[in-house]
Design a protein around this motif. Sequence first.
Motif, PDB file in Angstrom:
ATOM      1  N   TYR A  84    -131.026 -51.807   8.986  1.00  0.00           N
ATOM      2  CA  TYR A  84    -131.027 -50.433   8.263  1.00  0.00           C
ATOM      3  C   TYR A  84    -129.716 -49.625   8.389  1.00  0.00           C
ATOM      4  O   TYR A  84    -129.096 -49.281   7.210  1.00  0.00           O
ATOM      5  CB  TYR A  84    -132.141 -49.632   8.505  1.00  0.00           C
ATOM      6  CG  TYR A  84    -132.427 -48.404   8.016  1.00  0.00           C
ATOM      7  CD1 TYR A  84    -132.944 -48.406   6.653  1.00  0.00           C
ATOM      8  CD2 TYR A  84    -131.668 -46.958   8.709  1.00  0.00           C
ATOM      9  CE1 TYR A  84    -133.036 -47.267   6.026  1.00  0.00           C
ATOM     10  CE2 TYR A  84    -132.190 -46.070   7.815  1.00  0.00           C
ATOM     11  CZ  TYR A  84    -132.540 -45.973   6.573  1.00  0.00           C
ATOM     12  OH  TYR A  84    -132.678 -44.773   6.005  1.00  0.00           O
ATOM     13  N   LEU A  85    -129.328 -49.466   9.427  1.00  0.00           N
ATOM     14  CA  LEU A  85    -128.020 -48.837   9.619  1.00  0.00           C
ATOM     15  C   LEU A  85    -126.584 -49.406   8.926  1.00  0.00           C
ATOM     16  O   LEU A  85    -125.979 -48.827   8.327  1.00  0.00           O
ATOM     17  CB  LEU A  85    -127.645 -48.592  11.241  1.00  0.00           C
ATOM     18  CG  LEU A  85    -128.551 -47.777  12.071  1.00  0.00           C
ATOM     19  CD1 LEU A  85    -128.440 -47.871  13.434  1.00  0.00           C
ATOM     20  CD2 LEU A  85    -128.525 -46.588  11.467  1.00  0.00           C
ATOM     21  N   LEU A  86    -126.854 -50.775   9.048  1.00  0.00           N
ATOM     22  CA  LEU A  86    -125.786 -51.564   8.667  1.00  0.00           C
ATOM     23  C   LEU A  86    -125.574 -51.222   7.014  1.00  0.00           C
ATOM     24  O   LEU A  86    -124.793 -51.043   6.083  1.00  0.00           O
ATOM     25  CB  LEU A  86    -125.743 -53.101   8.718  1.00  0.00           C
ATOM     26  CG  LEU A  86    -124.834 -54.057   8.058  1.00  0.00           C
ATOM     27  CD1 LEU A  86    -123.096 -53.764   8.256  1.00  0.00           C
ATOM     28  CD2 LEU A  86    -125.184 -55.564   8.226  1.00  0.00           C
ATOM     29  N   GLU A  87    -126.777 -51.436   6.313  1.00  0.00           N
ATOM     30  CA  GLU A  87    -127.046 -51.297   4.989  1.00  0.00           C
ATOM     31  C   GLU A  87    -126.668 -49.735   4.520  1.00  0.00           C
ATOM     32  O   GLU A  87    -126.131 -49.645   3.339  1.00  0.00           O
ATOM     33  CB  GLU A  87    -128.644 -51.579   4.429  1.00  0.00           C
ATOM     34  CG  GLU A  87    -128.782 -51.656   2.976  1.00  0.00           C
ATOM     35  CD  GLU A  87    -130.226 -52.297   2.795  1.00  0.00           C
ATOM     36  OE1 GLU A  87    -130.546 -52.301   1.357  1.00  0.00           O
ATOM     37  OE2 GLU A  87    -130.967 -52.325   3.601  1.00  0.00           O
ATOM     38  N   GLN A  88    -127.043 -48.872   5.411  1.00  0.00           N
ATOM     39  CA  GLN A  88    -126.631 -47.546   4.856  1.00  0.00           C
ATOM     40  C   GLN A  88    -125.244 -47.171   5.069  1.00  0.00           C
ATOM     41  O   GLN A  88    -124.570 -46.656   3.899  1.00  0.00           O
ATOM     42  CB  GLN A  88    -127.429 -46.391   6.105  1.00  0.00           C
ATOM     43  CG  GLN A  88    -128.893 -46.474   5.628  1.00  0.00           C
ATOM     44  CD  GLN A  88    -129.298 -45.978   4.348  1.00  0.00           C
ATOM     45  OE1 GLN A  88    -128.701 -45.295   3.469  1.00  0.00           O
ATOM     46  NE2 GLN A  88    -130.123 -46.918   3.731  1.00  0.00           N
ATOM     47  N   ARG A  89    -124.606 -47.957   6.021  1.00  0.00           N
ATOM     48  CA  ARG A  89    -123.026 -47.626   5.984  1.00  0.00           C
ATOM     49  C   ARG A  89    -122.332 -48.317   4.738  1.00  0.00           C
ATOM     50  O   ARG A  89    -121.195 -47.851   4.225  1.00  0.00           O
ATOM     51  CB  ARG A  89    -122.483 -48.222   7.458  1.00  0.00           C
ATOM     52  CG  ARG A  89    -122.857 -47.642   8.701  1.00  0.00           C
ATOM     53  CD  ARG A  89    -122.308 -48.196   9.603  1.00  0.00           C
ATOM     54  NE  ARG A  89    -123.025 -47.502  10.985  1.00  0.00           N
ATOM     55  CZ  ARG A  89    -122.896 -48.159  12.176  1.00  0.00           C
ATOM     56  NH1 ARG A  89    -122.484 -49.246  12.505  1.00  0.00           N
ATOM     57  NH2 ARG A  89    -123.454 -47.321  13.009  1.00  0.00           N
ATOM     58  N   LEU A  90    -122.929 -49.715   4.516  1.00  0.00           N
ATOM     59  CA  LEU A  90    -122.278 -50.202   3.545  1.00  0.00           C
ATOM     60  C   LEU A  90    -122.542 -49.548   2.098  1.00  0.00           C
ATOM     61  O   LEU A  90    -121.623 -49.375   1.185  1.00  0.00           O
ATOM     62  CB  LEU A  90    -122.696 -51.856   3.220  1.00  0.00           C
ATOM     63  CG  LEU A  90    -122.321 -52.566   4.522  1.00  0.00           C
ATOM     64  CD1 LEU A  90    -122.899 -53.985   4.107  1.00  0.00           C
ATOM     65  CD2 LEU A  90    -120.636 -52.745   4.410  1.00  0.00           C
ATOM     66  N   LEU A  91    -123.738 -48.927   1.834  1.00  0.00           N
ATOM     67  CA  LEU A  91    -123.846 -48.165   0.682  1.00  0.00           C
ATOM     68  C   LEU A  91    -123.195 -46.967   0.634  1.00  0.00           C
ATOM     69  O   LEU A  91    -122.775 -46.342  -0.629  1.00  0.00           O
ATOM     70  CB  LEU A  91    -125.404 -48.146   0.551  1.00  0.00           C
ATOM     71  CG  LEU A  91    -126.197 -49.114   0.342  1.00  0.00           C
ATOM     72  CD1 LEU A  91    -127.811 -48.852   0.399  1.00  0.00           C
ATOM     73  CD2 LEU A  91    -125.973 -49.638  -1.099  1.00  0.00           C
ATOM     74  N   GLU A  92    -122.941 -46.371   1.824  1.00  0.00           N
ATOM     75  CA  GLU A  92    -122.020 -44.970   1.722  1.00  0.00           C
ATOM     76  C   GLU A  92    -120.748 -45.337   1.546  1.00  0.00           C
ATOM     77  O   GLU A  92    -119.884 -44.263   1.014  1.00  0.00           O
ATOM     78  CB  GLU A  92    -122.188 -44.473   3.295  1.00  0.00           C
ATOM     79  CG  GLU A  92    -123.649 -43.758   3.422  1.00  0.00           C
ATOM     80  CD  GLU A  92    -123.573 -43.196   4.913  1.00  0.00           C
ATOM     81  OE1 GLU A  92    -122.807 -43.390   5.725  1.00  0.00           O
ATOM     82  OE2 GLU A  92    -124.778 -42.842   5.199  1.00  0.00           O
ATOM     83  N   ALA A  93    -120.211 -46.453   1.773  1.00  0.00           N
ATOM     84  CA  ALA A  93    -118.779 -46.876   1.516  1.00  0.00           C
ATOM     85  C   ALA A  93    -118.598 -46.914  -0.017  1.00  0.00           C
ATOM     86  O   ALA A  93    -117.298 -47.043  -0.512  1.00  0.00           O
ATOM     87  CB  ALA A  93    -118.312 -48.063   2.278  1.00  0.00           C
ATOM     88  N   LEU A  94    -119.627 -47.104  -1.040  1.00  0.00           N
ATOM     89  CA  LEU A  94    -119.529 -47.417  -2.369  1.00  0.00           C
ATOM     90  C   LEU A  94    -119.099 -46.013  -2.894  1.00  0.00           C
ATOM     91  O   LEU A  94    -118.697 -45.348  -3.418  1.00  0.00           O
ATOM     92  CB  LEU A  94    -120.689 -47.659  -2.939  1.00  0.00           C
ATOM     93  CG  LEU A  94    -121.300 -49.062  -2.332  1.00  0.00           C
ATOM     94  CD1 LEU A  94    -122.568 -49.438  -3.212  1.00  0.00           C
ATOM     95  CD2 LEU A  94    -120.219 -50.250  -2.884  1.00  0.00           C
TER      96      LEU A  94
END
Length: 94
Positions: A84-94
């Motif tokens: 979940y944390l990895l997915e949130q970090r990657l989505l924030e980078a967009l």
Amino acid sequence: QIVLRQAISKLVKARSKQFALSIAIVKTCCDLIIFSNNTGIDLHTKIRGKKCHEGLQSVVGLISAFIVLYQNFPNDTTPAEPGYLLEQRLLEAL
């Protein structure tokens, strides 16, 4: 951007599966070390000429037990889950 989000979601699922398989391999190796040191099997004695050290067998047993507890812990999706944390970090980078 939708395609990128789907790719990120697939990446997170693949990494979660890879982590689960890695944990399963470690547990299997620990169980094999413990089993091969049992009386009657004595694989360590046949290969190395002496039994496995009791301290090593205890540590390996604890690792195996902790992995079983981790695998049986209720699996709910919470913000603390690594995927979940990895997915949130990657989505924030967009």
